[in-house]
Write an enzyme that holds these catalytic residues in place. Structure first.
Site, PDB file in Angstrom:
ATOM      1  CG  ASP A  11    -106.231  38.352 -12.949  1.00 19.07           C
ATOM      2  OD1 ASP A  11    -106.677  38.477 -11.771  1.00 19.07           O
ATOM      3  OD2 ASP A  11    -106.516  37.274 -13.658  1.00 19.07           O
ATOM      4  CG  ASP A  13    -105.854  33.365  -8.487  1.00 17.96           C
ATOM      5  OD1 ASP A  13    -104.658  32.992  -8.333  1.00 17.96           O
ATOM      6  OD2 ASP A  13    -106.552  33.737  -7.618  1.00 17.96           O
ATOM      7  N   GLY A  54    -113.553  35.575  -5.018  1.00 20.81           N
ATOM      8  CA  GLY A  54    -113.041  35.294  -3.725  1.00 20.81           C
ATOM      9  C   GLY A  54    -113.379  34.169  -3.057  1.00 20.81           C
TER      10      GLY A  54
END
Length: 261
Positions: A11, A13, A54
């Site tokens: 991943d 962030d 998002g």
């Protein structure tokens, strides 16, 4: 390394770097200002908004609560796209200026994987432009050669916690889920990995420091420290950080590990 660990799926962030509070949030506020919008996201409010995966989706969620946002859905969508596009450009500038760096211990583990033949992939639902900006600034112009697969928000129809990002990465790497280990920082990321049957390790981030986590094979404060991990780490033969051998041992023992909180 005696486990069947063939690849690490990263991943971005919160996991590769603490991008959210001092990167994306700042860029959003700069974009609001540039577009003449009287909106600002404070540290606490942005933490609440991270429940929505998002950036564009986050904007739409926030606008639904604002009396000064466009009323018509099409207008809201157009504004969200405009803000998000401007924000991504500004985020690239913030990263390029050196304000967002890899979390401690990350670069060392990446280098260890490269030298020992463990494959690397990016599994994120942030935008490709954001990923490229972060990795170019921190790993140099040949950063793409480090990763055999790069799966970003543009590559999926559904973002995390949907497992699609992981199923695509597994297809591109041509490996089975149990031959991999995902590195995540959030409950949604863990759910995405587990939904694809990929074992997952959690390095807690600023915004998810106390979030309940279920189904991880190991949880700890960061890759730069051997203290505070569950299951606990053994003496590391002089190492002061989490090593690839540690990950391989957790991976080997994953059937013994129940859900950790």
């Amino acid at each position: 390394m005696s486990s069947n660990l063939k690849a690490l799926l990263w991943d971005v962030d919160g996991t590769l770097a603490e991008t959210e509070r001092d990167g994306h949030r700042i860029a959003f506020n700069q974009a609001f200002d540039a577009l003449g919008l009287p909106w600002r996201w404070g540290v606490l409010r942005y933490g609440e908004l991270l429940a929505v995966t998002g950036g564009r989706e986050r904007l739409l969620h926030d606008m639904a609560r604002r009396s000064d946002a466009p009323i018509l859905p099409a207008e809201r969508e157009a504004l969200a796209r405009a803000v998000h596009q401007r924000k991504n450009a500004l985020y690239g500038e913030i990263v390029q200026a050196g304000s967002v760096t890899l979390r401690p211990g990350v670069a060392e583990l990446l280098e260890e994987c490269r030298s020992r033949g463990v494959r690397l992939a990016i599994t994120t639902t942030t935008s490709r432009a954001n990923v490229e900006a972060l990795l170019r600034a921190n790993l140099g112009p040949s950063w793409a050669a480090w990763f055999e697969a790069l799966v970003c928000g543009e590559d999926v129809r559904a973002k995390k916690p949907d497992p699609e990002v992981y199923t695509i990465a597994l297809q591109r790497l041509r490996v089975g889920p149990l031959q991999c280990l995902a590195l995540e920082d959030s409950p949604g990321g863990v759910a995405a990995a587990r939904g694809a049957d990929v074992p997952v390790l959690v390095t807690r981030s600023a915004y998810f420091a106390t979030a309940p986590i279920e189904g991880a094979i190991a949880i700890g404060p960061g890759l730069d420290s051997r203290v505070g991990w569950h299951p606990a780490l053994a003496d590391g033969d002089g190492a002061d950080r989490v090593t690839l051998d540690d990950l391989a041992e957790w991976h080997r023992r994953m059937d013994e590990v129940s859900a950790l909180g």
